[in-house]
Design an enzyme around this catalytic site. Structure first.
Site, PDB file in Angstrom:
ATOM      1  N   CYS A 177       0.847  -1.191   0.000  1.00 21.11           N
ATOM      2  CA  CYS A 177       0.000   0.000   0.000  1.00 21.11           C
ATOM      3  C   CYS A 177       0.882   1.241   0.000  1.00 21.11           C
ATOM      4  O   CYS A 177       2.107   1.161   0.002  1.00 21.11           O
ATOM      5  CB  CYS A 177      -0.922   0.024   1.215  1.00 21.11           C
ATOM      6  SG  CYS A 177      -0.017   0.144   2.784  1.00 21.11           S
ATOM      7  N   CYS A 183       3.635   1.624   2.728  1.00 30.66           N
ATOM      8  CA  CYS A 183       4.927   0.993   2.469  1.00 30.66           C
ATOM      9  C   CYS A 183       5.812   1.910   1.631  1.00 30.66           C
ATOM     10  O   CYS A 183       7.015   2.022   1.873  1.00 30.66           O
ATOM     11  CB  CYS A 183       4.728  -0.336   1.739  1.00 30.66           C
ATOM     12  SG  CYS A 183       3.786  -1.567   2.658  1.00 30.66           S
ATOM     13  N   ASP A 230      -0.391  30.380 -26.638  1.00 33.90           N
ATOM     14  CA  ASP A 230       0.570  30.929 -27.584  1.00 33.90           C
ATOM     15  C   ASP A 230      -0.016  30.775 -28.994  1.00 33.90           C
ATOM     16  O   ASP A 230      -0.962  30.016 -29.205  1.00 33.90           O
ATOM     17  CB  ASP A 230       1.898  30.178 -27.449  1.00 33.90           C
ATOM     18  CG  ASP A 230       2.910  30.621 -28.490  1.00 33.90           C
ATOM     19  OD1 ASP A 230       3.111  31.836 -28.638  1.00 33.90           O
ATOM     20  OD2 ASP A 230       3.474  29.736 -29.159  1.00 33.90           O
ATOM     21  N   ASP A 246       4.612  26.237 -26.976  1.00 32.79           N
ATOM     22  CA  ASP A 246       5.497  25.225 -27.555  1.00 32.79           C
ATOM     23  C   ASP A 246       6.924  25.688 -27.769  1.00 32.79           C
ATOM     24  O   ASP A 246       7.778  24.886 -28.144  1.00 32.79           O
ATOM     25  CB  ASP A 246       4.942  24.771 -28.914  1.00 32.79           C
ATOM     26  CG  ASP A 246       5.134  25.842 -29.987  1.00 32.79           C
ATOM     27  OD1 ASP A 246       4.847  27.022 -29.702  1.00 32.79           O
ATOM     28  OD2 ASP A 246       5.589  25.491 -31.085  1.00 32.79           O
ATOM     29  N   ASP A 306       8.295  30.464 -24.507  1.00 33.29           N
ATOM     30  CA  ASP A 306       7.164  30.190 -23.623  1.00 33.29           C
ATOM     31  C   ASP A 306       7.579  29.487 -22.330  1.00 33.29           C
ATOM     32  O   ASP A 306       6.740  29.295 -21.449  1.00 33.29           O
ATOM     33  CB  ASP A 306       6.135  29.307 -24.337  1.00 33.29           C
ATOM     34  CG  ASP A 306       5.599  29.944 -25.602  1.00 33.29           C
ATOM     35  OD1 ASP A 306       5.303  31.150 -25.566  1.00 33.29           O
ATOM     36  OD2 ASP A 306       5.490  29.236 -26.625  1.00 33.29           O
TER      37      ASP A 306
END
Length: 773
Positions: A85, A88, A492, A665, A669
């Site tokens: 789980c 752990c 953009d 892209d 940016d």
């Protein structure tokens, strides 16, 4: 902390080792000791504050699998067995993070891959493996084959145990029903029924419960209480009670409850593994693309079939027609036609020219070609993408963090509630201890937090896998939570709303002028220069061309190509344009057009329907930006925006209380992508933009963005539903069990059913409705 007694043990040292109330206190003691603050503990009598037993047997040398990092230090990838789980995962990560030289310790529950980086020598890897062994976890060098082998072995063991438990539960249930309805049954007959139930139930409990007992014992040896411990105690206590009632010929036994609990729990774990396998499918598919043999070419051109792992960067390989390219490479000569749908989602094959980078995982749809490997399998794009998926599945979002913290405190509380229930009925109500055990065991079973522990991780894993299969790579695990809350989109233009491939428009220039300008354009990688060169492919490259960044190109003979300002002309830069001038001649303008992506206007409308206000920021000239904004249906836009101004706009939106989604892209940016509340980059964006973004839209274009937002919002709703259901279940079930109104059999049915409900609800995160609704 650091002195509370363990159940049944005092605070005094035992065998020279200090005792702690929980693994968290022990971890805190280790951290304090590591910081040199041991004086805090000198007032106590503990020696070294550890419950961890010594490692049995020699630790195998793991250093051959250690990798040296380019920036210094070392890294290692291990497969960790024994995880059950999120608690752990937390324990492993916290234990390793406490080591002073560990820079990063990240464990993915779905693939059980531990990524470890440290600043010390390579030999430190053996110390980390020994530390995990003391915590009760087995490790091995990570590989896809190792994962599959472990998955197959553990899966077979679970299915075998489930078959035994189901067989035993059905047969014991028939005997129990006979006792329940046989009111006139004599004591001898009833005793025979009890012994038959014991004859079937005892072997079933001992054999079918081994997967649970092993995990519980490993946790106990490491000094930590786990959910498996609560389950094991419930099963064994129910069996012990039933055996006691059989020996004294009591009216009822609960072998049916013990065997049914095992069968339902094991069924839940099999289903949970199936759900996680579905979530891991994306990672498995990526890793499968790199498996197999490839054809390596030596210095003399001789071909040799070798495993993918044997190739290193710089080596040459031959890719036959119909063969899959399993490594990142560069095309050496000629042209290649590749189907990259497995990794990019593109529906049509794409042509690549000599010198272009070829995507790993693509299938050769044309003639055979040779390529030069740019990255080994472990360092390539497919491996990096798989690591991003694992990180996204297991990253600690707000809900995951809340769930894991609750589970860490919840498990000890379960045992305390069961003990208090037993003492209350035995000492308070005066019941015999055998009868007082019944509600105590029911409380222990019904309060097992299995459903709560998987409430959020299951949703997150399913959602990340579903997004990947639909062309969206989630590069940051908290991105889903942030994407679901985004309320403002900033887009953009070039390469995002448009295709980013400008084409030359007809003009009044002559063919000779076009040829001369194109010869200069071949010296630049600027998109407009490349479009101009593509318009006249027969033009030879000019010699002695100098590129002035941000201005243009200048040849040795005085010819120039660039902006109107660079050429000193009074003509304005209307939209996308390049100006060309030869000595003694008037400047000539070349106009370009960048086509709007076909899906752009539909995506803008969809974003508006999802409640996101949309605006356009671009560094291009005003006429081009205005045209694109009008055609895309965007009312708010700004032109000639510098990268710093984009970032400032994002900061302004956040300061105003908005949660902006930035989509871009380009290199310009990157700053805005990093500052946004959440960010996305098209699959054909620059490497810098993709590394700064939280999501990468692998399929070309923006069409997948609205669906990703819907899926993220649905995942958050399902996570809240799972948490609310788990809490409501315990609020109702625990008082009933403590009050003695729930038998161990009913507790087993209710507890297992709650886990199945959580798993089933989590699987809804990957449904098609989440994508289209």
């Amino acid at each position: 902390m650091g002195g509370a007694p363990v159940a049944g043990a005092g605070a005094a040292p035992v065998d020279g080792r200090a005792r702690f109330c929980c693994a968290g206190c022990e971890g805190a003691h280790a951290l304090v000791s590591g910081l040199g603050l041991d004086a805090f503990y000198r007032r106590r009598e503990a020696a070294d504050g550890s419950l961890r037993p010594p490692v049995e047997g020699p630790v195998p040398d793991i250093t051959p699998h250690v990798r040296a990092e380019p920036r210094g230090g070392h890294s290692l990838e291990l497969m960790v067995a024994g995880l059950t789980c999120g608690a752990c995962v937390w324990l492993v990560e916290q234990a390793l993070a406490a080591e002073p030289d560990v820079a990063r310790a990240r464990l993915a529950l779905s693939t059980r891959r531990l990524t470890l980086a440290w600043d010390g020598p390579a030999a430190r890897a053996n110390d980390f493996v020994a530390l995990l062994a003391r915590l009760g976890f087995r490790t091995a060098p990570w590989s896809a084959a190792c994962l599959r082998a472990s998955e197959d072995a553990e899966g077979r063991a679970l299915l075998r145990a489930l078959g035994i438990a189901a067989f035993g539960a059905m047969n014991v249930m028939m005997l129990s029903v006979a006792v329940w309805v046989g009111g006139d049954m004599g004591e001898a007959t009833r005793n025979a029924m009890h012994w038959l139930a014991a004859l079937i139930g005892l072997p079933v409990v001992l054999v079918a419960g081994m997967p649970i007992y092993r995990n519980a014992l490993a946790g106990l040896r490491a000094g930590r209480l786990t959910m498996d411990m609560a389950v094991a105690l419930g099963v064994l206590a129910t069996t012990a009670m039933s055996l006691s009632e059989t020996l004294r010929n009591g009216p009822y036994t609960w072998f049916d409850g013990a065997t049914a609990l095992l069968a339902l729990l094991l069924a839940g774990r099999v289903l949970d593994r199936a759900a996680r396998r579905r979530a891991r499918q994306a990672v498995a598919e990526l890793l499968a693309l790199q498996e197999g043999m490839v054809t390596r070419l030596d210095a003399e051109g001789a071909a040799q079939a070798v495993p993918v792992a044997a190739l290193q960067a710089g080596e040459r390989l031959l890719v036959a027609a119909g063969e899959r390219l399993r490594l990142d490479a560069v095309l050496e000569a000629g042209e290649a036609l590749l189907d990259a749908s497995a990794t990019t989602g593109e529906s049509l094959p794409r042509s690549f020219a000599a010198g272009e980078a070829l995507p790993a995982g693509a299938v050769n749809m044309g003639a055979p070609f040779t390529a030069r490997v740019t990255a080994a399998a472990a360092d390539g794009s497919l491996a990096a993408m798989a690591r991003l998926l694992e990180r996204a599945e297991q990253a600690k979002s707000r809900f995951v963090d809340i769930a894991e913290r609750a589970v860490r405190f919840y498990v000890p509380a379960v045992h305390a509630v069961a003990l208090a229930t037993f003492l209350g009925w035995w000492l308070g109500a005066g019941l015999p201890w055998q009868e007082a055990l019944v509600p105590a065991v029911a409380a222990l079973i019904v309060t097992c937090p299995c459903g709560f522990a998987i409430a959020v991780p299951a949703v997150q894993a399913v959602a990340v896998g579903a997004l990947f299969r639909r062309g969206v790579l989630v590069a940051n695990g908290t991105a889903l939570e942030r994407l679901a809350s985004a309320d403002h989109a900033v887009l953009d233009k070039t390469g995002t709303l448009t295709e980013g491939r400008p084409t030359l428009l007809p003009g009044p220039w002559s063919e000779a002028t076009l040829r001369e300008a194109a010869s200069l354009a071949r010296a630049s990688r600027h998109p407009l220069a490349r479009a101009l060169a593509a318009a006249c492919p027969e033009a030879p490259a000019a010699a002695g061309v100098e590129e002035l960044p941000g201005q243009g190109l200048r040849a040795a003979d005085g010819r120039r190509l660039g902006s109107a300002r660079f050429l000193g002309t009074a003509g304005p830069d209307r939209g996308l344009s390049l100006w060309y001038a030869a000595p003694g001649e008037a400047p000539v303008a070349f106009r370009f057009a960048d086509r709007l992506r076909p899906e752009a206007s539909a995506v803008v409308r969809a974003l508006g329907g999802l409640g996101l206000a949309t605006e356009l920021l671009s560094g291009d000239a005003q006429p081009a930006v205005a045209s694109i904004a009008s055609r895309a249906g965007i009312e708010r836009w700004a032109a000639a925006v510098l990268p710093a101004e984009k970032a400032a706009r994002i900061e302004a939106l956040r300061a105003a209380g908005h949660r902006p989604l930035m989509v871009g892209d380009g290199i310009n940016d990157a700053a805005a992508l990093a500052l946004a509340h959440v960010s996305a980059c098209p699959g054909d964006g620059t490497d810098l933009a993709q590394s700064a973004a939280d999501l990468v839209l692998r399929a070309e274009g923006l069409a997948t963005l609205p669906g990703a937002i819907r899926t993220a919002r649905r995942a958050q709703r399902l996570a809240r539903q799972n948490i609310a259901f788990s809490l409501a279940y315990n609020v109702v079930a625990v008082p009933l069990a403590v009050a003695g109104l729930v038998t161990p059999l009913i507790a087993a049915l209710v507890m297992a059913s709650s886990s199945l409900v959580v798993i089933g609800n989590s699987l809804r995160a990957g449904k098609e409705a989440a994508w289209t609704s």
